[in-house]
Design an enzyme around this catalytic site. Structure first.
Site, PDB file in Angstrom:
ATOM      1  N   GLU A  11       0.596  -0.897  -0.555  1.00 10.01           N
ATOM      2  CA  GLU A  11       0.153  -0.127  -0.386  1.00 10.01           C
ATOM      3  C   GLU A  11       1.004   1.565  -0.046  1.00 10.01           C
ATOM      4  OE1 GLU A  11      -2.740   2.153   3.120  1.00 10.01           O
ATOM      5  OE2 GLU A  11      -3.105   0.559   3.182  1.00 10.01           O
ATOM      6  N   CYS A  43      -3.657   7.339   4.602  1.00 11.41           N
ATOM      7  CA  CYS A  43      -3.850   6.861   3.264  1.00 11.41           C
ATOM      8  C   CYS A  43      -4.783   7.198   2.656  1.00 11.41           C
ATOM      9  CB  CYS A  43      -2.976   5.742   3.720  1.00 11.41           C
ATOM     10  SG  CYS A  43      -1.876   5.226   4.101  1.00 11.41           S
TER      11      CYS A  43
END
Length: 525
Positions: free
Chosen positions: A259, A298
């Site tokens: 990620e 994020c």
């Protein structure tokens, strides 16, 4: 002046302190040193071997139901220590109580969910992937795909922004799968991760070697990985590129989940008006996503798209929301947004903001606001800034640079097709949210954006009170994204177990497959 304590690493089922002075961790508001971390002198290869041979073997000897019971026991340990974790988060992450809850309670909630889901898998020790497949004229010879736990370990190299949730959202499906976990937390906020692992290991609720934490540098960790290990990384795209090129991945075929960066978007329906419910929901969510965790998520909204006619109205409304956000010391009850995790991150946000300002202007600039109970020369507190551009088509930097803090850019669009094209210029993201009262528009937007996003979060008036939030990652749904977001997948209910299992086709007589099925269960998502 006495040196702050050195936090021990927890490996091979016990505490092992690193050598040397270690790396200091600080209070990002007060600037005071809290603790130190070090892994110097640690025998990583031996620690990994213990995890595989002892922790892994003990976990695989259990059924899914029994491993689900272990997760439930971990939840009880963590719940009993919540007050300690909140104190650490305030001191080391600089978060207000609301933001600490997203991390701490979010992680515990995720563990609890996987405990419930694992219970439903029963006493099986393998998973059936689909039905049987006839291979020829003889119906007695068929193929059955199965999933069995990998005989390696799971190494997590995590980011600094979610020291609790970042651990448990990965560890829950790993442990439920029967795979031992080694976590290397982001150094600036490693204290909370270290403390949680230490509490769980000392409680004795997991087999020795099932859960380990290594604090400090990640240097050499990938060198110790073996072919059946798996690696999950959360962090920058630059580091992700180095990981993909490492021999562990390139030559030993260690399975990797990444990620990375993500320029997440929010899209307002072109039919919306300034007094519509969709407009109000859009404004509330953009302001909230800019300020929760000080923008250090994020999944936070980085680009917000509105029909051109509503550009100024949206700027005014979001700015009015942001103006009510008090920033400073989270110990003060008047503060609604705490600090970034370090002065290094503060400098990074400031530098990134300067880049964005080459193509945008400040529509709301909170940098003139005074901090509450915090010294601006010491504290890593960044006030929210809403940027805007009237020409997003010509922009380049705005679609490329992610500022990991309380910063977002408002952009007008002239047609629905143009809006989708502008959003895709983020090159793949974790999440896009859509705000509309029109189900047909929502459906079109979802189909247009799904291929470039791991999640499409649609907010309409009907779900205004029940929707879980643009940036909140629920264990039931997929977390990850294509392209620059890393190309990874996490969570998504029991889908997450696939990363920690190996798929194999068993070709055999029906009788043998019947015997196999007796110790397996269908993987139902």
């Amino acid at each position: 002046m006495s040196q702050t304590p050195l936090l021990p690493n927890i490996v091979a089922g016990q505490a092992q302190s690193g050598q040397g002075a270690g790396t200091p961790l600080f209070d990002p508001v007060l600037g005071t040193e809290l603790v130190r971390v070090s892994r110097d002198g640690l025998d990583v290869a031996s620690a990994f071997r213990f995890a595989r041979e002892q922790g892994g073997a003990a976990l695989r000897a259990l059924s899914y139901r029994e491993r689900a019971g272990l997760l439930a026991a971990v939840v009880q340990v963590l719940q009993a220590k919540r007050d300690d974790y909140y104190a650490i988060a305030t001191a080391n992450s600089g978060t207000v109580t609301r933001d600490s809850a997203v991390d701490i309670d979010g992680g515990i909630f995720t563990l609890g969910q996987y405990a419930k889901w694992g219970e439903k898998l029963g006493d099986a020790r393998a998973l059936l992937d689909g039905g049987r497949i006839r291979l020829g004229k003889d119906e007695g010879f068929q193929a059955q795909h199965i999933l069995t736990p990998t005989r390696g370990l799971a190494l997590f190299i995590n980011a600094f922004n979610f020291p609790s949730w970042g651990l448990w959202e990965k560890a829950a499906p790993a442990l439920l799968s029967g795979v031992p976990v080694v976590v290397k937390p982001g150094t600036p906020t490693a204290w909370l991760t270290q403390r949680m692992v230490q509490d769980v290991v000392e409680a004795g609720v997991l087999p020795a070697g099932a859960l380990s934490v290594i604090c400090g540098s990640s240097h050499g960790l990938l060198d110790a990985l073996e072919p059946f290990d798996v690696l999950s990384f959360t962090g920058s795209a630059d580091t992700a590129a180095l990981i993909r090129g490492h021999d562990a991945v390139a030559k030993r075929s260690v399975r990797v989940n990444i990620e990375a960066d993500s320029l997440n978007s929010a899209l307002l329906d072109p039919a919306a008006t300034a007094d519509s419910e969709a407009f109000k929901l859009f404004v509330n969510e953009v302001a909230r996503e800019m300020t929760v965790k000080s923008g250090q998520k994020c999944t936070a909204i980085r680009r917000a798209f509105v029909p051109r006619a509503l550009y100024q109205a949206a700027a005014d409304a979001i700015g009015a929301k942001l103006a009510k956000t008090t920033v400073g010391n989270p110990r003060n009850e008047a503060v609604r947004m705490g600090a970034l995790v370090s002065r290094a991150q503060f400098d990074s946000v400031r530098e990134g903001l300067a880049q964005l300002l080459t193509e945008a202007q400040a529509l709301y600039d909170g940098r003139s606001q005074a901090l509450v109970d915090a010294d601006p020369a010491v504290a890593a507190c960044a006030q929210p800034v809403l940027l805007g551009t009237s020409d997003p088509v010509a922009a380049r930097v705005l679609h490329d640079v992610e500022v990991f803090g309380p910063v977002a850019t408002l952009m007008p669009y002239d047609s629905e097709t143009q809006a989708y094209g502008l959003i895709r210029r983020g090159q793949g993201s974790l999440v896009a949210s859509v705000y509309s009262a029109d189900p047909a528009f929502t459906a079109r937007a979802a189909l247009e954006l799904a291929d470039s996003h791991g999640r499409v979060h649609a907010i309409s008036p009907e779900v205004a009170q029940s929707q879980t939030g643009h940036g909140n990652v629920m264990p039931h749904s997929l977390h990850g994204g294509p392209g620059r977001a890393g190309g990874g997948e996490e969570l998504g209910g029991l889908r997450a177990l696939g990363f920690y299992h190996r798929r194999s086709a068993v070709q055999a007589h029906t009788g043998a497959l019947d015997a196999l099925a007796a110790s397996a269960t269908p993987l139902a998502f």
